[in-house]
Each structure stands twice: as C-alpha cells, then as structure tokens.
Design a protein around this motif. Structure first.
Motif, short mmCIF file in Angstrom:
data_model
loop_
_atom_site.label_atom_id
_atom_site.label_comp_id
_atom_site.label_asym_id
_atom_site.label_seq_id
_atom_site.Cartn_x
_atom_site.Cartn_y
_atom_site.Cartn_z
N ARG A 248 67.28 -5.29 77.56
CA ARG A 248 66.58 -4.98 76.31
C ARG A 248 66.84 -6.04 75.24
O ARG A 248 65.98 -6.30 74.39
CB ARG A 248 66.98 -3.59 75.82
CG ARG A 248 66.42 -2.49 76.70
CD ARG A 248 66.34 -1.18 75.98
NE ARG A 248 65.59 -0.20 76.74
CZ ARG A 248 65.21 0.97 76.25
NH1 ARG A 248 65.52 1.28 75.00
NH2 ARG A 248 64.51 1.82 76.98
N ILE B 121 64.19 -5.65 72.17
CA ILE B 121 63.89 -4.24 71.94
C ILE B 121 65.20 -3.51 71.65
O ILE B 121 66.17 -3.67 72.40
CB ILE B 121 63.19 -3.61 73.16
CG1 ILE B 121 61.77 -4.18 73.32
CG2 ILE B 121 63.11 -2.08 73.03
CD1 ILE B 121 61.02 -3.65 74.53
N ALA C 42 65.57 2.52 71.38
CA ALA C 42 64.12 2.69 71.47
C ALA C 42 63.72 3.36 72.77
O ALA C 42 64.47 3.35 73.75
CB ALA C 42 63.44 1.33 71.35
N VAL D 180 60.94 3.18 75.76
CA VAL D 180 60.08 2.12 76.27
C VAL D 180 59.09 2.65 77.30
O VAL D 180 59.48 3.29 78.29
CB VAL D 180 60.93 0.99 76.90
CG1 VAL D 180 60.02 -0.06 77.56
CG2 VAL D 180 61.82 0.34 75.84
N SER E 32 59.03 3.61 69.44
CA SER E 32 58.57 3.38 70.81
C SER E 32 58.06 1.95 70.97
O SER E 32 57.56 1.34 70.02
CB SER E 32 57.47 4.37 71.19
OG SER E 32 56.33 4.19 70.36
N TYR E 33 58.19 1.44 72.21
CA TYR E 33 57.73 0.10 72.55
C TYR E 33 56.94 0.17 73.85
O TYR E 33 57.15 1.06 74.68
CB TYR E 33 58.90 -0.87 72.72
CG TYR E 33 59.55 -1.28 71.42
CD1 TYR E 33 59.36 -2.56 70.90
CD2 TYR E 33 60.37 -0.39 70.71
CE1 TYR E 33 59.95 -2.94 69.70
CE2 TYR E 33 60.97 -0.77 69.51
CZ TYR E 33 60.75 -2.05 69.01
OH TYR E 33 61.34 -2.43 67.82
N GLU F 282 54.74 -6.64 67.36
CA GLU F 282 56.20 -6.55 67.42
C GLU F 282 56.67 -5.49 68.40
O GLU F 282 57.81 -5.54 68.89
CB GLU F 282 56.76 -6.23 66.02
CG GLU F 282 56.53 -7.32 64.99
CD GLU F 282 57.20 -8.63 65.40
OE1 GLU F 282 58.36 -8.58 65.85
OE2 GLU F 282 56.56 -9.69 65.28
N ARG F 283 55.79 -4.52 68.71
CA ARG F 283 56.19 -3.40 69.58
C ARG F 283 55.55 -3.47 70.96
O ARG F 283 55.79 -2.58 71.78
CB ARG F 283 55.83 -2.08 68.90
CG ARG F 283 56.63 -1.79 67.64
CD ARG F 283 56.07 -0.61 66.89
NE ARG F 283 55.94 0.56 67.75
CZ ARG F 283 55.09 1.56 67.51
NH1 ARG F 283 54.28 1.50 66.46
NH2 ARG F 283 55.04 2.60 68.32
N LYS G 168 55.25 -5.94 74.28
CA LYS G 168 55.82 -7.14 74.89
C LYS G 168 55.07 -7.47 76.18
O LYS G 168 54.75 -6.58 76.99
CB LYS G 168 57.30 -6.91 75.22
CG LYS G 168 58.12 -6.37 74.06
CD LYS G 168 58.27 -7.38 72.93
CE LYS G 168 59.13 -6.83 71.80
NZ LYS G 168 59.33 -7.81 70.72
#
Length: 399
Positions: A210, A215, A219, A221, A249-250, A274-275, A277
C-alpha cells in the motif's frame, strides 16, 4: 500386477499458466502417462498479446516438471485467436504413429490444428476428449447470428467427443441444452495452483504494497484485475465507485488494454485521480500481493466463460463481486457468503453493493475467510481425479 496406466496425449494451443500445474500433477499420477504437445510457445516465450496490447512473457516456469514437445506451426500467419493461426501438420503423424489410449484436445475447435488432431484420433479409433469453458452461447461481440449458428453447429461438433469436458456447473447446463447425453459429459473444475497462491499470499506485506500504491493503511481498496477491454466493462467499476462515493475508499486497476487512456481521463474528470490507481500489466508472480492488499475484488464482465481471477482472489482471502455473466458464479459464489452477484451493466446495483460493503470491514473479512474456505474443494486434486474418471469412461465408450 501393476495398475494399468493410460497413455494420454494433450494437444494445447500454447503454454497456459493455469494448465501447467495440472500437467505436473498428472505426470505424477499412478494411472496416467502423459505427453503434452504444444502448437505454439507463446507465453513461455515473449510475444505480443493482442488483448493486453503489449509484449507478454509469464515470469513463472511453464515448461518444467512434465513431458512436452513443440510441433512446428506451418501457418503462413502464425498467431493465437485465429482459425488458421495454428496449423500444426505434425499432429497427424504424432497421433497415428503412437498408441495413445486417448487424445485430449485443449486447443479448442476454433483452430485448424484441432481438426487435424480430431481427424487423426478418429482414424486410429482413439478416444477423443475435448470441451469448452463456456456456460452459455453468447459471443464476445454480441452477434445474434453467431448464437443461432452455434445452436445448430455445436451439437454436431460435441458429438465427435467420446467425453465432453466442461469446467463449471454452468457448462453442464449448456451441454444439456444442446442435447449432449449426461453420461458423455464430465465436469473437471476450472482451477489454478491453489497451494502456490496460498503460499505466496501468506508472504505478502500489505503495508509495503500500500505504501507503493500511495494508499493509506486504513483505507478500503476495491480491485479490478483484468484486461482493460470493453467486454470486461471496467467503465462500470469506475462509474459505480464514483457514484458510491464511500469515504476513505480507493480503486485500483491492475491490467493493461486499449481503455486505459479513456479510464484515466474519466477518473480525472470525476476528480478521482488521487483515489484511482492504475498499475498497468502485472505479471503472475506479483499478483498475490495485489489481491492480498485489496479488500474487495470486482469482475463486471459481460462475456466471461469462467474467470479464474475469481479463484485467485478467493485463495488470497479477498471477497468477490461478479456480474451475472461470469461463469465462476455457478460454483464459487455463495451469495452474501463468499461474494455477491449483480446484474451485468447495472451500475446502480454495483454502487449500492459498494455503499453496503465498503464501510463494513468486519463483513468484508468474514466474506474473505469464507471465500478462502470454499476453495479447499475446488482444487487441482478435484480436477485431475475428474479427468481420470473421464478418461476411464471415454476408453470404455470407445471400446
């Protein structure tokens, strides 16, 4: 008196990372004497994957631990995914000059080489086994005329097999709908190397992974892991993630393909850069760290005969959410226990699932543990034993 060993020839389009562990297991089986004939070495050797859009060579050994040969491909345009892309004329002599008890064609009937080996097996009166991973007649491009042709053509093609091999309970239903007798169909579970995935996932350091993703440790994911192709529907995941808008959340995309630029632009337009990837193509040896560091895996495909990424995620203790077009749902998804199934293309339904699951880490953990437990009886052991039964039945049927 020593037990009879069946001499088997497996004809395979190219080295497949999911099949190789099974070949190794079969090579040690007391009832089997196997030889694997490859029509191409793509995967074991670097080559352009048309769906990833990049050159791919798997970073795990694919040619060790079992007997194999490569038969030269005489196609004027050698490639996978095209009927005339595999024309391995040497299959004819290989089958006709060896006393195999059975031939197992993993090439698929969509290659010219399949018809070469099928004709050779028939002329030698050898048992012939082949099948499909499909659970329905739909096609990747959603062409209805192709479905109508399949309804007429597939019963005739599968009638050539002494035993039809299917990889899921959905496949059993499909064969029944095509009129293939139950006694001539064998379910051999579509599996991965369970022990490898378990061992590798246990060594993963989530904190380090992470950090590499940038991240936060706390968080939650969401993971999409597949080729970024239209039929995989990665857009649905991004839209649902934005609509759910769960705090902390991501979303991680692991995979490459033609939709990447569009998805990156959409994430930016939604102010989610930003969230969200994008990892690009991730080779096999690094995949356990991807699943282990996620909290929920989503496979939203509109066309997915099975989807062994579901196996991989569950073996790493990651709960799954799949569309109702994913074949793995028949045998691996126990709704609200090991995962959740939703209507394909229904972004609102997927967003509602995210809103319900992501804030509840305890529930996600329970589902991940249940997913891991489910895989204990969907393993290479069950696959090989089912194949042995299929071989025994096919030889008796031929006799």
């Amino acid at each position: 008196m020593s037990e009879h060993r069946y001499r088997l020839l497996f004809v395979v389009s190219h080295p497949i990372q999911y099949a190789v562990p099974l070949f190794r297991l079969m090579a040690e089986h007391p009832k089997l004497d196997i030889l694997v004939a490859y029509c191409s070495l793509q995967g074991a050797e670097p080559g352009i994957d048309s769906e990833f859009g990049i050159e791919v060579a798997w970073d795990i050994p694919l040619l060790d631990g079992y007997p194999w040969i490569y038969l030269p491909n005489q196609s004027p345009k050698p490639r996978l995914g095209n009927f005339f892309g595999l024309i391995n004329l040497g299959l004819w002599q290989l089958v006709r000059t060896n006393s195999f008890d059975a031939v197992v064609a993993y090439t698929g009937y969509a290659y010219a080489s399949f018809w070469i080996v099928a004709a050779a097996a028939k002329t030698q009166e050898m048992a012939l086994l082949f099948g499909t991973d499909a659970h329905e007649l739909s096609t990747r491009d959603n062409q209805l005329w192709k479905v109508q042709i399949k309804k007429w053509l597939l019963p005739q093609i599968f009638s050539l097999a002494d035993i039809v091999i299917v990889l899921s309970s959905g496949g059993l239903k499909l064969m029944s709908s095509l009129g293939i007798p139950q006694q001539r169909v064998q379910l051999t579970p579509y599996v991965v190397d369970n022990q490898w995935w378990i061992t590798q996932s246990e060594q993963v350091n989530r904190e380090v992974v992470r950090q590499q993703w940038d991240i936060p440790q706390a968080a939650v994911v969401v993971l999409f892991c597949a080729k970024l192709q239209p039929w995989k529907r990665p857009r649905d995941v991004l839209k649902a993630f934005a609509k759910a808008n769960v705090s902390g959340s991501y979303l991680v995309f692991a995979g490459e393909g033609p939709l990447r630029i569009e998805l990156e632009a959409a994430a930016k337009a939604l102010q989610l850069s930003e969230r969200v990837k994008f990892l690009g193509f991730v080779n096999q040896s690094h995949m356990p760290s991807i699943y282990r560091s996620a909290d929920l895996f989503i496979l939203p495909s509109e066309y997915e005969p099975f989807g062994v990424v579901v196996n991989e995620a569950m073996l790493c203790g990651c709960p799954v959410t799949v569309s109702d077009q994913v074949g793995a749902r028949y045998d691996l998804i126990h709704p609200s226990e090991t995962g959740i199934v939703y209507p394909c293309g229904n972004v609102d339904a997927l967003a509602a699932i995210l809103q319900s699951l992501l804030p509840d880490k305890k529930r996600l953990k329970r589902m991940g543990e249940a997913a891991y437990q489910r895989m204990k009886t969907w393993s290479p052991r069950e696959n090989v034993e089912a194949l042995v039964k299929a071989i025994e039945r096919s030889v008796k049927h031929k006799a």
